[in-house]
Structures are given as structure tokens and as C-alpha cells.
Design a protein around this motif. Structure first.
Motif, PDB file in Angstrom:
ATOM      1  N   TYR A  35      51.213  34.194  42.211  1.00 30.40           N
ATOM      2  CA  TYR A  35      50.038  35.041  42.436  1.00 30.40           C
ATOM      3  C   TYR A  35      50.362  36.490  42.106  1.00 30.40           C
ATOM      4  O   TYR A  35      51.353  37.054  42.581  1.00 30.40           O
ATOM      5  N   ASP A  36      49.484  37.110  41.289  1.00 27.52           N
ATOM      6  CA  ASP A  36      49.669  38.480  40.817  1.00 27.52           C
ATOM      7  C   ASP A  36      48.560  39.345  41.420  1.00 27.52           C
ATOM      8  O   ASP A  36      47.411  39.301  40.969  1.00 27.52           O
ATOM      9  N   LEU A  37      48.903  40.118  42.425  1.00 28.98           N
ATOM     10  CA  LEU A  37      47.908  40.973  43.085  1.00 28.98           C
ATOM     11  C   LEU A  37      47.415  42.081  42.161  1.00 28.98           C
ATOM     12  O   LEU A  37      46.241  42.452  42.189  1.00 28.98           O
ATOM     13  N   THR A  38      48.301  42.599  41.323  1.00 28.17           N
ATOM     14  CA  THR A  38      47.901  43.669  40.402  1.00 28.17           C
ATOM     15  C   THR A  38      46.830  43.194  39.440  1.00 28.17           C
ATOM     16  O   THR A  38      45.876  43.932  39.126  1.00 28.17           O
ATOM     17  N   ARG A  39      46.955  41.974  38.977  1.00 29.76           N
ATOM     18  CA  ARG A  39      45.939  41.407  38.081  1.00 29.76           C
ATOM     19  C   ARG A  39      44.588  41.288  38.783  1.00 29.76           C
ATOM     20  O   ARG A  39      43.545  41.600  38.193  1.00 29.76           O
ATOM     21  N   THR A  40      44.610  40.881  40.040  1.00 32.42           N
ATOM     22  CA  THR A  40      43.361  40.778  40.796  1.00 32.42           C
ATOM     23  C   THR A  40      42.723  42.147  40.991  1.00 32.42           C
ATOM     24  O   THR A  40      41.497  42.299  40.880  1.00 32.42           O
ATOM     25  N   ALA A  63      39.052  43.487  39.849  1.00 27.56           N
ATOM     26  CA  ALA A  63      38.128  44.123  40.788  1.00 27.56           C
ATOM     27  C   ALA A  63      37.642  45.464  40.245  1.00 27.56           C
ATOM     28  O   ALA A  63      36.445  45.790  40.319  1.00 27.56           O
ATOM     29  N   GLY A  64      38.559  46.254  39.685  1.00 26.50           N
ATOM     30  CA  GLY A  64      38.151  47.529  39.103  1.00 26.50           C
ATOM     31  C   GLY A  64      37.261  47.359  37.889  1.00 26.50           C
ATOM     32  O   GLY A  64      36.302  48.122  37.695  1.00 26.50           O
ATOM     33  N   TYR A  65      37.558  46.353  37.070  1.00 27.74           N
ATOM     34  CA  TYR A  65      36.717  46.071  35.909  1.00 27.74           C
ATOM     35  C   TYR A  65      35.299  45.692  36.333  1.00 27.74           C
ATOM     36  O   TYR A  65      34.322  46.141  35.730  1.00 27.74           O
ATOM     37  N   ASN A 112      42.446  45.396  29.802  1.00 28.04           N
ATOM     38  CA  ASN A 112      43.473  44.576  30.429  1.00 28.04           C
ATOM     39  C   ASN A 112      44.802  44.672  29.675  1.00 28.04           C
ATOM     40  O   ASN A 112      45.875  44.742  30.287  1.00 28.04           O
ATOM     41  N   ALA A 113      44.720  44.697  28.349  1.00 29.34           N
ATOM     42  CA  ALA A 113      45.948  44.807  27.558  1.00 29.34           C
ATOM     43  C   ALA A 113      46.586  46.179  27.733  1.00 29.34           C
ATOM     44  O   ALA A 113      47.822  46.300  27.834  1.00 29.34           O
ATOM     45  N   ALA A 114      45.772  47.231  27.768  1.00 32.14           N
ATOM     46  CA  ALA A 114      46.308  48.577  27.970  1.00 32.14           C
ATOM     47  C   ALA A 114      46.957  48.711  29.339  1.00 32.14           C
ATOM     48  O   ALA A 114      47.987  49.384  29.485  1.00 32.14           O
ATOM     49  N   ALA A 115      46.355  48.083  30.359  1.00 28.19           N
ATOM     50  CA  ALA A 115      46.940  48.144  31.697  1.00 28.19           C
ATOM     51  C   ALA A 115      48.279  47.433  31.763  1.00 28.19           C
ATOM     52  O   ALA A 115      49.113  47.753  32.623  1.00 28.19           O
TER      53      ALA A 115
END
Length: 256
Positions: free
Chosen positions: A121-126, A130-132, A183-186
Motif C-alpha cells: 500500500y502506497d499512501l503517497t499515491r492515494t 485525492a489532490g487530483y 502523476n508522472a511529474a510527481a
């Protein structure tokens, strides 16, 4: 003498018989008392009914308690009413928060389906999803649906198909391009890597969207009021974003 007695006796008997049949004062009093009481009791149902209606109007939970409606149902109705009120008072903020929550749940489901929740589980991805949803999808859906409603106000089949075509050719590719790029830039990818990802992932995503979104958009544009269309679209997007987050989680394209 006998004739006099017989004559007067008949009159006396007639007078006594008349007095006997004549109602007395007590009889009239009793009768009036009964009639008055009967009138009073005859008005009681109407009075009770009127008081009952007044109680129902003054206290809505009175009817719910007798009709079997639970307090939880009443709270649900209150929640829906509160949400509709927020849509009227703060539409962009409400739609942004709604989209944020739905995309968060979609990413959580996507990661759960993909593998072991505790290990991968990747919290940063979630948080990125959420921001998107809060900053991009929520506000853009608000303006997009309002734009289509003003430009194409009718709800006939032809107009509905026009709205669907605009969504699949303009809004869908634009939002998906923003999503893959952001998402790729992040994740630290360079501009050339972002372009390569778009070339690899954008076209398959748009093609797969053509198999899913036209049916969802037809229901949304044809039967849903404009102020609720973003909510319904976000509900449909739950399944779509599970797929979208899976596509975004793929490894970057090598530009060497």
C-alpha cells in the motif's frame, strides 16, 4: 245518575290518559341532558383529529414514530437535504470534496486488488489521487457540465449524443492527459519520459473509455439534473479510476 257518571267518567279517563302520555319536566330535563352529552361526544373525534393533525405538523417525528420510520432513515434524509443545500450554497467546494473522496476510495480499492494491502500500500499515491480529484476533476466537472447545459440545453436523444461525443473527444482526453502528466511529474519523471508515457498509455485509455463512458454519460445527461451530474459522473468514475490508477502505476517508459 248513572248516565252522568258514565259521561264524566269517560272524560276523566280521557284526561288521565292525556296526562299520562304528556312528558313531565324531569323527562324533558333528562332528554335534554342526554342530547347535550351526545353532541359533546360527537364532536370529540373531530377535535381529536384536528389536534392530531396539529401535532403532526408541529412535530414531524410524530408521524414517523407511528409509520415505522426509524431515526436512522430520518438522519439519512437529513444528510441528503444537507448535501443538496451545500450544492446550492457552495457547489464547487462540495463537488471537489466529493470527487476527492471517491478517487481516494478508488485508489484504495485499486491497490487492494493489485496485491497485499499491508505490503504494497502506497499512501503517497492515494494522496496524489485525492489532490487530483479535489483540484482538477471536481472543479472541471462543475464547469464542464454547466457549459454543456448552457450550450446544449435540450435533453432529447440527439442532443444527448452530442454531449457524449464532446465528452469523449474533448474533456476525456484532456483530463486523462493532465492525470498522466501530473502523476508522472510527481514521481520524478522528466518531460521526455512524460511524453513517452502519454504516447504509450493515453490512446489505450481513451479507447477503453469509449467502451465504458458513453453508457454512463447517456444516463447522466438524459435523466440527471445539471447540479447532480458531477455526483453521478463521479460515482461512475469509481470503477474507471480503479483502472486509471492501475495504468498510472505502470513503470515509466525508457527514453534511451
Amino acid at each position: 245518575m248513572c248516565a252522568f257518571f258514565l259521561r264524566n267518567g269517560c272524560k276523566t279517563h280521557h284526561s288521565l290518559h292525556h296526562l299520562w302520555r304528556r312528558p313531565s319536566i324531569e323527562h324533558w330535563n333528562i332528554k335534554n341532558h342526554i342530547v347535550q352529552h351526545s353532541k359533546v361526544y360527537s364532536r370529540l373525534p373531530h377535535s381529536s383529529y384536528r389536534k392530531t393533525k396539529e401535532l403532526e405538523l408541529s412535530n414531524p417525528s410524530f408521524l414517523a414514530s407511528f409509520s415505522g420510520v426509524s431515526s436512522s432513515s430520518a438522519s439519512k434524509v437529513g444528510l441528503v437535504g444537507w448535501y443538496l443545500q451545500m450544492l446550492n450554497s457552495r457547489p464547487i467546494l462540495t463537488k471537489s470534496i466529493t470527487c476527492c473522496l471517491i478517487l481516494t476510495a478508488a485508489d484504495f480499492s485499486s491497490q487492494t486488488i493489485a496485491g497485499s494491502l499491508m505490503e504494497q500500500y502506497d499512501l503517497t499515491r492515494t494522496l496524489r489521487m485525492a489532490g487530483y480529484g479535489a483540484l482538477i476533476v471536481g472543479p472541471s466537472l462543475h464547469f464542464w457540465f454547466n457549459f454543456l447545459s448552457r450550450s446544449l440545453p435540450k435533453r432529447d436523444v440527439i442532443t444527448t449524443f452530442k454531449k457524449i461525443a464532446l465528452g469523449q473527444t474533448i474533456y476525456g482526453p484532456a483530463v486523462n492527459s493532465i492525470f498522466f502528466s501530473m502523476n508522472a511529474a510527481a514521481q520524478g519523471e522528466s518531460s521526455s519520459e512524460i511524453v513517452a508515457r502519454l504516447k504509450r498509455d493515453l490512446v489505450p485509455t481513451v479507447v477503453n473509455g469509449l467502451m465504458y463512458w458513453p453508457i454512463c454519460d447517456f444516463i447522466t445527461f438524459k435523466f440527471v439534473p445539471v447540479h447532480l451530474q458531477p455526483l453521478v459522473s463521479n460515482t461512475f468514475s469509481y470503477v474507471w479510476n480503479v483502472y486509471l490508477t492501475y495504468m498510472a502505476s505502470q513503470q515509466k517508459v525508457s527514453t534511451v
